[in-house]
Design an enzyme around this catalytic site. Structure first.
Site, PDB file in Angstrom:
ATOM      1  CG  ASP A  15      87.473  36.337  58.769  1.00  0.00           C
ATOM      2  OD1 ASP A  15      88.394  37.018  58.303  1.00  0.00           O
ATOM      3  OD2 ASP A  15      87.089  35.260  58.273  1.00  0.00           O
ATOM      4  CD  GLU A 222      88.370  39.887  51.906  1.00  0.00           C
ATOM      5  OE1 GLU A 222      87.707  39.041  51.276  1.00  0.00           O
ATOM      6  OE2 GLU A 222      89.513  39.639  52.357  1.00  0.00           O
TER       7      GLU A 222
HETATM    8  O1  FUB Z   1      87.887  34.011  56.264  1.00  0.00           O
HETATM    9  C1  FUB Z   1      87.544  33.918  54.898  1.00  0.00           C
HETATM   10  C2  FUB Z   1      87.630  35.243  54.234  1.00  0.00           C
HETATM   11  O2  FUB Z   1      88.938  35.757  54.368  1.00  0.00           O
HETATM   12  C3  FUB Z   1      86.759  36.315  54.835  1.00  0.00           C
HETATM   13  O3  FUB Z   1      85.426  36.196  54.493  1.00  0.00           O
HETATM   14  C4  FUB Z   1      87.442  37.521  54.321  1.00  0.00           C
HETATM   15  O4  FUB Z   1      87.050  38.705  54.924  1.00  0.00           O
HETATM   16  C5  FUB Z   1      88.890  37.170  54.563  1.00  0.00           C
HETATM   17  O5  FUB Z   1      89.294  37.453  55.873  1.00  0.00           O
END
Ligand code: FUB
Length: 323
Positions: A15, A222
């Site tokens: 991320d 997301e």
């Molecule tokens: O790293 C945990 C979660 O996985 C993140 O918040 C999302 O964007 C995905 O990458």
């Protein structure tokens, strides 16, 4: 650092939110913890407890791990799972934004402050009032106004707030239902509170119609990121279930946005999450995959590659394992 190779290999990172501060590249990643537990749709396998800030003096230099910048034991409101962070600079201070579960197991967004881009960061006692879900990304615009973008489906709990209150049983949008866009709010000058009521951003198709929940190749899942190119606002994000990084553009920071195309094809691993930054006149995509762990979803590694625009402002699609 070589393009498309892990920035660091001594810890697992994911991320990446990349920024140029004081002429150097700083990367704010999640810090994946290895374990032998199973994956599930709530993302319980992502058990992160702290943040390390990475930095590069330039793109030929080795990547430096600046050590622990913030640990959850020092954040009073957090119970577990410090997920994807971002950092912003304003008024001489660096603000680290991070999601985590509160003591009731609800994802909220917190902020911590430092005088230095690498931290350590001092957390506020409580999360940002009115915040929920995951994956904050902050743009400080050319006029100094700051905007926060956030939210993630499934384990990120975004659907559970559709009534305005947290309700785990709220049905997910499906089929021809309008897809949920990411959240948007302007931040106050203190950078620690919302100035405007958070709202969902609209992402429209080529006919001006909102993207539908069933349109999994294009709808928001997301990992939002916001950057500006030639005065236009570029909202980019992950499509989750279909594993693409895609983007939409608008004349305004709060939309409406129009879907424009794909930034990157799927990487090794379920999640795909990125940031886009300009450095010395070129543009770069920072992203992660699971190459370092041979495909274990919660043992990811951060990489970067150049991102190129076409003359009309569209972005050339990157195939992560082809030159
Ligand atoms: O790293 C945990 C979660 O996985 C993140 O918040 C999302 O964007 C995905 O990458």
């Amino acid at each position: 650092m070589k393009e498309r190779t892990p920035l660091v290999t001594h810890i697992f990172t994911a991320d990446p939110s990349a920024h140029v501060f004081n002429g150097k590249i700083y990367v704010y990643p999640s810090h994946d913890i290895p374990h032998d537990g199973e994956d599930n749709d709530d993302g319980d396998e992502y058990r992160m407890e702290d943040y390390h800030v990475l930095s590069l003096d330039n793109l030929d230099a080795d990547c430096v791990d600046n050590g622990e910048a913030l640990h959850m034991k020092n954040v009073p409101w957090v119970s577990k799972q410090m997920w994807a962070p971002d950092c912003a600079y304003k008024n001489g201070k660096y603000y680290l934004y991070f999601p985590a579960r509160d003591k009731d197991g609800i994802f909220r967004i917190g902020v911590a402050v430092s005088d230095k881009p690498e931290g350590p960061f001092a957390p506020e006692d409580n999360y940002i009032e009115g915040s929920y879900s995951i994956d904050p990304a902050v743009l400080v615009d050319d006029d100094g106004r700051a905007y926060i973008y956030y939210g993630g489906l499934w384990g990120g709990q975004l659907e559970m707030w559709q009534t305005g209150k947290f309700d785990e049983n709220t049905p997910r949008p499906a089929g021809k239902d309008k897809a949920l866009g990411p959240m948007f709010a302007e931040l106050n000058d203190d950078m620690k509170s919302f100035k405007t009521e958070p709202k969902h951003l609209e992402i429209l198709d080529e006919n001006g119609e909102p993207l539908k929940a069933e349109d999994e190749d294009r709808r928001y899942f997301e990992g939002p990121w916001m950057h500006k190119y030639n005065g236009l606002y570029y909202l980019s994000y992950s499509t989750g279930t279909t594993h693409y990084l895609v983007y939409a553009t608008s004349e305004n920071p709060d939309g409406p946005f129009t879907y424009r195309g794909r930034i990157m094809e799927p990487v090794i691993g379920w999640t795909t999450h990125h940031s886009i930054v300009e450095y010395q006149g070129k543009w770069y995509l920072f992203y992660h995959d699971c190459e370092l762990s041979n495909g274990i979803n919660h043992r990811r590694c951060v990489k970067y590659t150049e991102l190129k625009y076409n003359e009309d402002g569209t972005i050339q699609t990157i195939k992560p394992y082809e030159k």
